[in-house]
Scaffold this motif. Sequence first.
Motif, PDB file in Angstrom:
ATOM      1  N   GLY A   1     -34.302 -36.012 -10.918  1.00  0.00           N
ATOM      2  CA  GLY A   1     -32.855 -35.847 -11.010  1.00  0.00           C
ATOM      3  C   GLY A   1     -32.204 -37.119 -11.496  1.00  0.00           C
ATOM      4  N   ILE A   2     -30.995 -36.954 -11.999  1.00  0.00           N
ATOM      5  CA  ILE A   2     -30.187 -38.102 -12.418  1.00  0.00           C
ATOM      6  C   ILE A   2     -28.806 -37.922 -11.800  1.00  0.00           C
ATOM      7  CG2 ILE A   2     -29.129 -39.270 -14.380  1.00  0.00           C
ATOM      8  CD1 ILE A   2     -31.396 -38.267 -16.099  1.00  0.00           C
ATOM      9  N   PHE A   3     -28.234 -38.995 -11.318  1.00  0.00           N
ATOM     10  CA  PHE A   3     -26.848 -38.911 -10.850  1.00  0.00           C
ATOM     11  C   PHE A   3     -26.099 -40.141 -11.309  1.00  0.00           C
ATOM     12  CE2 PHE A   3     -26.792 -42.005  -7.361  1.00  0.00           C
ATOM     13  CZ  PHE A   3     -28.138 -42.129  -7.035  1.00  0.00           C
ATOM     14  N   GLN A  19     -28.307 -43.330 -12.155  1.00  0.00           N
ATOM     15  CA  GLN A  19     -29.461 -43.662 -11.319  1.00  0.00           C
ATOM     16  C   GLN A  19     -30.415 -42.477 -11.326  1.00  0.00           C
ATOM     17  OE1 GLN A  19     -29.729 -46.634 -10.217  1.00  0.00           O
ATOM     18  NE2 GLN A  19     -27.692 -47.435  -9.712  1.00  0.00           N
ATOM     19  N   ILE A  20     -31.650 -42.764 -10.997  1.00  0.00           N
ATOM     20  CA  ILE A  20     -32.683 -41.739 -11.019  1.00  0.00           C
ATOM     21  C   ILE A  20     -33.056 -41.343  -9.598  1.00  0.00           C
ATOM     22  CG2 ILE A  20     -35.073 -41.252 -11.698  1.00  0.00           C
ATOM     23  CD1 ILE A  20     -34.676 -43.226 -14.002  1.00  0.00           C
ATOM     24  N   VAL A  21     -33.222 -40.052  -9.378  1.00  0.00           N
ATOM     25  CA  VAL A  21     -33.778 -39.540  -8.126  1.00  0.00           C
ATOM     26  C   VAL A  21     -35.231 -39.189  -8.406  1.00  0.00           C
ATOM     27  CG1 VAL A  21     -33.669 -37.737  -6.376  1.00  0.00           C
ATOM     28  CG2 VAL A  21     -31.561 -38.629  -7.365  1.00  0.00           C
TER      29      VAL A  21
END
Lengths: 775, 339
Positions: A682-684, A691-693
């Motif tokens: 994921g990306i947020f 940022q990367i999840v």
Amino acid sequence: MLRTILMSIILMIIAGATLSAATVSGFITCKDNAEPLQYVNVQVTETKAGTQTNKKGYYVITISAPGTYTLVATMISYNKASQPFTIKSSGDDVSLDLAMDNNTIELSKVTVIGKTDDDEVNTPFIKVSTITQSTEDMQNSVAVAEADVFRSILTLPGVTPISDFSSGLYVRGGSPDQNLILLDDIDVYNPNHFGGIFSTFNTDAVESAELMKGGYPAQYGGRLSSVLDVTNRQGNRNYHQGVARLSLISTSTTMEGPWKLGSESGSYMGSVRRTYLDVLRKAFDLPDYYFYDGHFKFNWDAGGRDKLSASAYFGKDNLDMDIGDKMHMDWGNKTVSTQWTHIFSPTLFSHFVLAGSNFSSNMEMTSTNGKVFDRGNSIDDISAKQMLSWKANNNHQLDFGYEAKFNDVSYLLKTRFQIDPNTLPDIKVSSLTGAVYVQDVWDIDAFWTLQPGLRVSGYNTLKDNLPASPYASYQRLEPRLSLRRKLDTAENIFVSYGRYYQYMTCMSMNVSTPFDLWFPLDGSLNPGRSDHFTMGYKNQLSPCFNLDMEVYYKTYTDILEYNTANDYTWNNQTGQLKDTFHIGKGYTYGFDTLLKTDWQGLEGFLGYTLSKTQRKMNNVNINPQTQEPGYFYPSYDRTHQLNIVETFNLTENTGKQLLGGDVKFGMNYSYSTGQPTQKPEGIFFDGEQFQIVYSYKDRERLPSYNRLDLSVKNEWAKSWGTIEPYFEVINVLNHKNVGGRNYYIMYDDQGNATLKHADSGQFPLVPFIGVNIKW
Amino acid sequence: MKNITNLSHSNGISRVTFCSILLLIMMTMLLSSCSDLVSPERFTENQYTVNALLKSGTSISVDNPVSICKVPGLNLPDVFVLDAVVTIKEYQKNPGTDSYDILNKQFALSLGMHSLNSFGVVPCYYDPANNLIQADYKYHIDVTIPGYDKIISADTIVPQAAELVPNFNYDPPAGQGFITDPADTDTSIPYGEVNNNFPVSVKLTDAGTQQTVNYIVEVYCREEFSTDLEYTTVIMGFEHPTEADKDKYMSSGDSIRRFMVMSKFMSKQHTDGNWYVSWTDYRQAFMFYGRYRITALVLDDNYFNYRSMQEGYYHGGVKNALGCFGSASGGVMYTKIVK
């Protein structure tokens, strides 16, 4: 329960003990340099009773009846030695030393006969998961720039190399902090040079390195995974000799020889090494880095029953960098070991050690205004241990002894920054660890050998300056049990079990570095525990092939991984060691096989490992639905590993020379399946940046690792010695081996944010040259 | 050792049996390792991230918004949640106690667009009423998203007021120093002067005693990437970045253009009687010559944990979602680093 076990062992021994048996005993040495030879097969031809020499080259065999007998000694690479002796009466103790000649093959012979290797199969005691590397083995292995002890160990099955730039030993699912590394019987902490590319040990100074990958005997303890027992050479007792080496990065010199003072005599050995990158840096704009180290050993043959030795090691790495302000780092090990070997009687052999070890590291930054920060860490170790070996009769050998270890650790961080001093580590801890052990090797009959053992260990905090850190006091039982069934003269099977505890822990990032911190446990943490189950099969298939196969299962409980948030949250007033770690458990199981070859001139081995390792740590790898941690494959898990290490002496096997010199080729081939790693799911946007999840830690595997190294050496014999230039190529295939993968979000020139990744590489094709000179 | 002859058919275990057992174990392991030994997907159901860093003295604006995204999802335009209902409640401290239970006000946020400097815009939530965030107040957020059955919530207590003081304790010559106007690209600081005269200092405006605060300083290079950029210190012979460094420069998150220090700093009283937190001896943070933005903030624990812990989005104080709902006091200043 302890009392029952001990009584049973003692009764078994007494029941079989022959009260007044004759003995033949002595030392087996190498004829050339008079150094003691370990693990030589010694047998009395007429009775077939036999044994192996211990690490000091000593053997003892009991004889039941008077008569004339023949003692025969055999070992790989040495000609058989034999000597008749006479027992005049029961109760006689015959002292008989033998010297063995190196086995050489004349150049005129093209046909190479393989050498028997059954001395590694038919050991008197059960050697579980043990591989011994001699100096020659280590120097034959093709390595980066120069021969290295750890790089040689990393080619063995069951040992995972995590990176070309790290010599940390990951042995059967264990991490480097779970290995006990000994140099002349004293612990060495953080034994790395050059950021981990090399180990601290100089192969010219090392007699042997014995790796016990698991199931190690009761004599050893304090670590969960493995033991690497390194022994310094004693030095040539017959004549003075030396060797000098020059490689692309360092130069070394080793001198050894006998000494004599009146009626006293012995030997000495000294070896020093230094890099010269700092000299080259002006020409090639390299970092200001150097390391040096030295091994020294002094031996005194004090009498027929006493041998004394003192050995020392020192080493230091130094790195200076200008990053705007001046950065300085240094780290190094020092050891001193004094040893007294005493023969109380032919059947009672004693080895006493009083030794000390220190590892320290220092990192500081200095600006125009003075020192900005200073990080210092040290661990001191003072140990006393005694190892006794009693040969009750030819059916029982009882090993017993004790060990006391004092550790003192300090870790201090000071800075000009306006940081709250309570959050800057100021830690001083000392502890005492003690252990007693007993182990019996019981030859029940011609087929069966039972090896029960027990180690009883205790640990106490002596001093701890952290007010909230509770003192620790632990006592643990560590049983060991092995059973072997001989199937043929050079073939056997065995099963083994052992329990192990660890009272020291190491704060380490994912890859071991010189700035790892060793700490004795406090009362907030339980000692780590490991159980090893092993089953194995050994067979000398032919004079040319020796096979060793094992399956193993290890469990790990109360294991620790460093919690990096501790860098920000530590408080000297409220901190305990448990705040610094994630606590968890793990397991590993696998299959190792080692096929040693000495066929058509190809000497070496083929090793294969199939394994699975998993860990589960609190607060790591959290399931987003349940908020619970899950099992994961750590970064050093490799499903398949294959290593082929071979040398071919062209001159010895074909008679051909190159420019008048003896030519030897070497090859290392390594293959392993990919390293587990995480990937984005994921990306947020956090209000300022993307940022990367990430996924679980082991969502994907990096590409497999594949590397072929080749070497050629050409040795010219001179009247004064030999000169041997060599040429090596690392990663001949120039295979792009991936060391790690980093994901990031990048803005392109159109302002679009896209997810990308970059793989960090390992060694490309790199040639090395050097020269070895012996006199 | 005893004499052993003709053992291959001796009583007990035979060689064949034992080898068969070993081979069976090995084959079982081999077969079970045929597939890649990896974990399954971690996010199998929709999860959300809620992120905000409330700054005292400013409002929740499009420049400093609340951002709500959806996980999993790697296609950037699709990760943003556009239909959330977001409300903020402001709580005042009960006098004489440590509890914040006096509800002052509450307001709803609206959907807006946040500018990523020269990189376009992204959806966000902002306060159209421009309610100013106040130091030492508690803020509570509730987020409801259609199709998600849980209410996402979080609390943050805004740290005491902290004022960034450019050129603390120093009167620089004309044309030198830190400034607060981002449009001024001429005011500069020589690299050699950074450590001596230009600490990054915040004044704790309401502090009466020495205290420890969570302090973060970020130094960000505002120059566009170019191989003409010049390193302030030559390392291993490199004076300028190469094309290979472009990705490392342009990446979001960790980047060579961004340097951060964060720790628990202790305030020190100055001769003016006020308490200051300062970061000194930091010139290595300026990797290149050029224009810089320096942000200095006193943080709450949520944001401190978010930045310090592994997978910080689990530790940012948000319930039923990932992310961070944090707050800070401080400021931003600018300069240009020259030789």
